[in-house]
Design a protein around this motif. Sequence first.
Motif, PDB file in Angstrom:
ATOM      1  N   MET A  72      45.633  66.863  47.279  1.00  0.00           N
ATOM      2  CA  MET A  72      46.763  65.954  47.378  1.00  0.00           C
ATOM      3  C   MET A  72      46.477  64.635  46.683  1.00  0.00           C
ATOM      4  SD  MET A  72      49.734  65.485  49.388  1.00  0.00           S
ATOM      5  CE  MET A  72      49.495  66.374  50.909  1.00  0.00           C
ATOM      6  N   PHE A  73      47.401  64.212  45.833  1.00  0.00           N
ATOM      7  CA  PHE A  73      47.328  62.847  45.325  1.00  0.00           C
ATOM      8  C   PHE A  73      48.471  62.078  45.941  1.00  0.00           C
ATOM      9  CE2 PHE A  73      48.867  59.582  42.401  1.00  0.00           C
ATOM     10  CZ  PHE A  73      47.745  58.793  42.314  1.00  0.00           C
ATOM     11  N   SER A  82      54.103  57.819  36.723  1.00  0.00           N
ATOM     12  CA  SER A  82      53.280  57.373  35.604  1.00  0.00           C
ATOM     13  C   SER A  82      52.079  58.273  35.430  1.00  0.00           C
ATOM     14  CB  SER A  82      52.845  55.932  35.806  1.00  0.00           C
ATOM     15  OG  SER A  82      52.218  55.804  37.035  1.00  0.00           O
ATOM     16  N   ARG A  83      51.579  58.818  36.538  1.00  0.00           N
ATOM     17  CA  ARG A  83      50.450  59.722  36.422  1.00  0.00           C
ATOM     18  C   ARG A  83      50.865  61.001  35.707  1.00  0.00           C
ATOM     19  NH1 ARG A  83      45.447  59.579  39.470  1.00  0.00           N
ATOM     20  NH2 ARG A  83      44.422  61.546  39.105  1.00  0.00           N
ATOM     21  N   ALA A 214      54.652  47.201  47.498  1.00  0.00           N
ATOM     22  CA  ALA A 214      55.240  48.451  47.956  1.00  0.00           C
ATOM     23  C   ALA A 214      55.832  48.281  49.359  1.00  0.00           C
ATOM     24  CB  ALA A 214      54.196  49.554  47.940  1.00  0.00           C
TER      25      ALA A 214
ATOM     26  N   LEU B 233      50.565  50.910  32.973  1.00  0.00           N
ATOM     27  CA  LEU B 233      49.973  52.239  33.152  1.00  0.00           C
ATOM     28  C   LEU B 233      50.410  52.919  34.432  1.00  0.00           C
ATOM     29  CD1 LEU B 233      46.255  52.225  32.137  1.00  0.00           C
ATOM     30  CD2 LEU B 233      48.125  53.478  31.102  1.00  0.00           C
ATOM     31  N   SER B 234      50.791  52.142  35.429  1.00  0.00           N
ATOM     32  CA  SER B 234      50.931  52.789  36.731  1.00  0.00           C
ATOM     33  C   SER B 234      52.268  52.540  37.381  1.00  0.00           C
ATOM     34  CB  SER B 234      49.825  52.322  37.663  1.00  0.00           C
ATOM     35  OG  SER B 234      50.053  50.991  37.986  1.00  0.00           O
ATOM     36  N   ARG B 235      53.160  51.846  36.693  1.00  0.00           N
ATOM     37  CA  ARG B 235      54.457  51.646  37.308  1.00  0.00           C
ATOM     38  C   ARG B 235      55.511  52.286  36.444  1.00  0.00           C
ATOM     39  NH1 ARG B 235      54.945  45.736  39.973  1.00  0.00           N
ATOM     40  NH2 ARG B 235      53.136  45.941  41.317  1.00  0.00           N
ATOM     41  N   ASN B 419      40.399  63.957  35.644  1.00  0.00           N
ATOM     42  CA  ASN B 419      40.836  64.535  36.910  1.00  0.00           C
ATOM     43  C   ASN B 419      39.747  65.293  37.648  1.00  0.00           C
ATOM     44  OD1 ASN B 419      43.236  64.065  38.226  1.00  0.00           O
ATOM     45  ND2 ASN B 419      44.402  65.045  36.601  1.00  0.00           N
ATOM     46  N   LEU B 497      41.704  53.126  40.983  1.00  0.00           N
ATOM     47  CA  LEU B 497      43.160  53.186  41.027  1.00  0.00           C
ATOM     48  C   LEU B 497      43.712  54.053  39.902  1.00  0.00           C
ATOM     49  CD1 LEU B 497      44.300  49.539  41.840  1.00  0.00           C
ATOM     50  CD2 LEU B 497      44.434  51.553  43.287  1.00  0.00           C
ATOM     51  N   ILE B 499      41.846  56.442  37.800  1.00  0.00           N
ATOM     52  CA  ILE B 499      41.280  57.722  37.366  1.00  0.00           C
ATOM     53  C   ILE B 499      40.910  58.689  38.474  1.00  0.00           C
ATOM     54  CG2 ILE B 499      40.331  56.894  35.181  1.00  0.00           C
ATOM     55  CD1 ILE B 499      37.647  56.810  36.708  1.00  0.00           C
ATOM     56  N   LEU B 500      41.055  58.305  39.730  1.00  0.00           N
ATOM     57  CA  LEU B 500      40.613  59.233  40.774  1.00  0.00           C
ATOM     58  C   LEU B 500      41.422  60.534  40.736  1.00  0.00           C
ATOM     59  CD1 LEU B 500      39.998  57.020  43.890  1.00  0.00           C
ATOM     60  CD2 LEU B 500      38.326  58.237  42.535  1.00  0.00           C
ATOM     61  N   PRO B 501      40.764  61.684  40.867  1.00  0.00           N
ATOM     62  CA  PRO B 501      41.491  62.950  40.930  1.00  0.00           C
ATOM     63  C   PRO B 501      42.210  63.091  42.274  1.00  0.00           C
ATOM     64  CG  PRO B 501      39.153  63.327  41.214  1.00  0.00           C
ATOM     65  CD  PRO B 501      39.306  61.880  40.896  1.00  0.00           C
ATOM     66  N   PRO B 502      43.149  64.042  42.375  1.00  0.00           N
ATOM     67  CA  PRO B 502      43.862  64.241  43.634  1.00  0.00           C
ATOM     68  C   PRO B 502      42.907  64.507  44.792  1.00  0.00           C
ATOM     69  CG  PRO B 502      44.830  65.579  41.916  1.00  0.00           C
ATOM     70  CD  PRO B 502      43.613  64.954  41.334  1.00  0.00           C
ATOM     71  N   SER B 503      43.311  64.110  45.982  1.00  0.00           N
ATOM     72  CA  SER B 503      42.531  64.338  47.199  1.00  0.00           C
ATOM     73  C   SER B 503      41.251  63.518  47.270  1.00  0.00           C
ATOM     74  CB  SER B 503      42.142  65.806  47.383  1.00  0.00           C
ATOM     75  OG  SER B 503      43.180  66.477  48.034  1.00  0.00           O
ATOM     76  N   TYR B 512      43.037  49.302  49.494  1.00  0.00           N
ATOM     77  CA  TYR B 512      44.184  48.845  48.720  1.00  0.00           C
ATOM     78  C   TYR B 512      45.454  49.604  49.125  1.00  0.00           C
ATOM     79  CZ  TYR B 512      46.499  46.968  44.561  1.00  0.00           C
ATOM     80  OH  TYR B 512      47.345  46.315  43.704  1.00  0.00           O
ATOM     81  N   GLN B 514      46.088  51.132  51.902  1.00  0.00           N
ATOM     82  CA  GLN B 514      46.527  50.847  53.267  1.00  0.00           C
ATOM     83  C   GLN B 514      47.485  49.667  53.289  1.00  0.00           C
ATOM     84  OE1 GLN B 514      45.958  53.011  55.864  1.00  0.00           O
ATOM     85  NE2 GLN B 514      45.258  54.028  54.010  1.00  0.00           N
ATOM     86  N   GLU B 516      49.534  49.039  50.812  1.00  0.00           N
ATOM     87  CA  GLU B 516      50.772  49.490  50.177  1.00  0.00           C
ATOM     88  C   GLU B 516      51.620  50.337  51.115  1.00  0.00           C
ATOM     89  OE1 GLU B 516      49.841  51.476  46.517  1.00  0.00           O
ATOM     90  OE2 GLU B 516      50.475  49.719  45.383  1.00  0.00           O
TER      91      GLU B 516
END
Lengths: 341, 553
Positions: A72-73, A82-83, A214, B233-235, B419, B497, B499-503, B512, B514, B516
């Motif tokens: 899960m991401f 964006s990902r 957020a 990059l992230s929004r 990933n 923020l 490059i971390l892969p899922p999970s 950070y 928490q 959001e």
Amino acid sequence: MKRRGLKLFATAGILLTLALAGCGNKEVEKTEKVSAQPKEEQILTVYSAGPDGLAANIQQAFEEKTGIKVEMFQGTTGKILSRLEAEKNNPVADVVVLASVASMDGLKETSQLQSYQDAKQAEKINSDWSDAEGYYYGYSASALGIAYNTKNTQEVPTDWSDLAKEQWQNKINIPDPSLSGSAVDFLYGYALAEKNAWKTMGLWKNNGLQVNGANKEALDAVITGDKNATIAGVDYMAYKAKADGEPVEIMYPKSGTVVSPRAVGILKDAKHIEAAKEYVDFLLSDEGQKLVTDAYLLPGNKEIPVKNRAALDEVPQLTVNWKGAEADQLEILTKFNDMFR
Amino acid sequence: MIMEGRLTFGFLLTIVVTFAIAPLIAILGYTFLKDGQFDISQINRMLEAERVWRTLGNSMLLGVLVIVGTTIIAFPMALIRTKTSLYRYDWLDIILTIPFMTPPYIGSMGWILFMQHNGFLQQLFPSSAWLTKTFFSLFGMVMIMSLHLFPFLCLMLKNTLLRINGSFLDAALIFGRSPWRNWTKIVLPLVVSSYVLGSLLIFIKTLAEFGTPATFGSRIGFQVFTTEIHTYLSRWPVDISMATSLSLFLLSVCLVIWYIQNLIGRKHTYGVLSGKTPAMREVRDKWYIKLGSWMFVGVVLLLSIGIPYFSIVVTSLQKVRGNGLQAGNFSFASYQEMFTGGSAGLSAFLNSVMFSVITAVVTAIIGLCIALYIKKGETKKQQVLDFFSLMPTIVPGIVFVVGLIMFWNAPWLPATIYNTKTMVVVTYCILFLPYSVQYTKSSLSQIDSSIFQSAAIFGRSKWDVYRQIIIPLLMQGILAGMMMTFIISMRELVAGLLILPPSVETGATFIYSQFEQGNVGVGMAVAVITVVMTVIFMFLLGWLQKRGGHENA
């Protein structure tokens, strides 16, 4: 001398690349093997913009029921979109869950989703929130309201325009719409259905409206008393905070608000389609829908009763059409950003 | 010797180039190449945007103001630590590095919680409400960043002052006229060069900083380069080419500053290390100097450690946040939640520990090889390797991260580590390699060459010389470098923020996120545990360096 150095350098470079490629290939082989193995060894990758707790509970219940492991991401809708964009060259996700149907529709329009028309119980899910061709299903929704601090608020607001009044000066905030899918949904629905929407937003701005990160960040400012009210606060977070004993209450303005559906869909590049279908089925099942209501969200299936919160027909709604909304949303977002940043 | 010869050079250079330089080339490629053609429309698009110039202005202004801020704190502090009776308290050095080791985003979250409307300050002293408005401005941001970065400048100034204290001042006392003249003619010129070097480094560090602008800056609407890059990059809507163009811009700015710093460094460095050891005379202060010094130290410690840590700890212990500071509103529930088997917070924290340990080990090994090759940097090749291995200190972290994402997502790569957890470790290794290289190099420089010679004469094999003599002698430096790498990796935010892969979450991204979407109390509990661990490691580090007798390492 120089040339020999270069040669060695080149050789070393090639060797290293080969070594790396070797490692990488092993990885690829592994994943191939995995998908060939029986179901209990399968891994499903889900990108989910969901309330933390809900996403984790669904993951756990789904894993227990089907034996499929879920990677899960979790992020905001903006982060997930964006990902997906950044990973276009090597897609990883199978299932995507977004807090905004318009964005989901955008994914469909750019043919990034695949249809799953014969999902189980699909007919029970609110058709306003779902795609007729089965590209995505609105399995849940949150109503957006005004979340206010019960200790610091003397006079409870009754409508959006109340927050332009002087007693709310520098005491109001809104979640950042470029991070929060539900906040974009609110702006879109409000700007479309309400003639004076932009004028009211201008008044909010003059009244010191702060764009506050957020959803939780915005609500936290109200919880700690930094602000007194959040515009377009997601209601399930407010209900949860209230249940935890925080001095927070949510109200839905009488002139109507936006109900922001959260939708699930299967990505076109999904590698684990069968598992992905099972995941969608699970979200639409009674069991999944119950988990949704436990997190104080509105269920996509109206037959499932909600508890400790207003049901869908108790929320005064603005009429919003989500189909093909993405382009308009982008425009509204840009206008909003120009106004507030 | 083993770490010599062309093959070694080629090998080490390849490692450094593949992992540290290729990402930067990927950024260049992505910005300037379009369908295989050279194309500057991206850059033009960026330069035309009004926002970019505003961002540049903001970043520069912030850099300059933070230099002023750190100077105001660090200069008196360095004087107090060398010229007054407080020089004796070595533990102050460790305490004073705590602000620098505190993850910046945690520090600024602490400040926000303390200073905001109805925050802890107003709950304690309701009459102080007027401070809130003053604080949530550029002033507050400069203050937070200065309080975070001052230890760095302070240490540099202190070391210079200590060295000057030796024979230079003796000579001045013998030949000089008045103490005042000695000061302006001897001490100041010598201090100035190290001050200029230090403040330019502060400038680069400020430009590269992400945590404080992301938390505090976004609150007051103050955008800088790093947050802009992260935003693109992230929004939604994403604009990757804008992000790479901005990265390139930021990179160029940092390289220019670094070049200027090098010029100054070369021209104005004086040999202040002379034969005479800086003998410390017994200092007797007048009462008011003593009182003033202690008060200054006290205020700085209160602002840089006391206040942020107070907020963090209190928040992690609060039951109902809306009830504020009230008796009975405290519990260990957040900690309990964190330590309940398999909680997200705990596994994020353990991920951080794992990534940091692997990074520390890998960089220690590569760093050792590189340091052994570079030695004193006498040949061209040694200098080239030295330069490349220290690149990541000049290049802002976010630029590297963007480059790594571009590089490992390139369509022509046969396989990618993107990933995967490997990607995280590779990123950390690149970002933090300079620490281990520098620590190992400095402890290598303390080994006298006679040891190598005698080892060669007594005819052991080269391998034995390394295994039994050199490595043990370097061990302290290597360990110190590893510990430093570990501490810094534990707090890395921006790489996580992006490059971390899922999970997979790290402690930093967990804290950070928490804020959001989740539970701030648990986030702060993880922060407290991280910081406690960091402080323990720092005391270990201090002890290690003292044992090794090279505090300046």
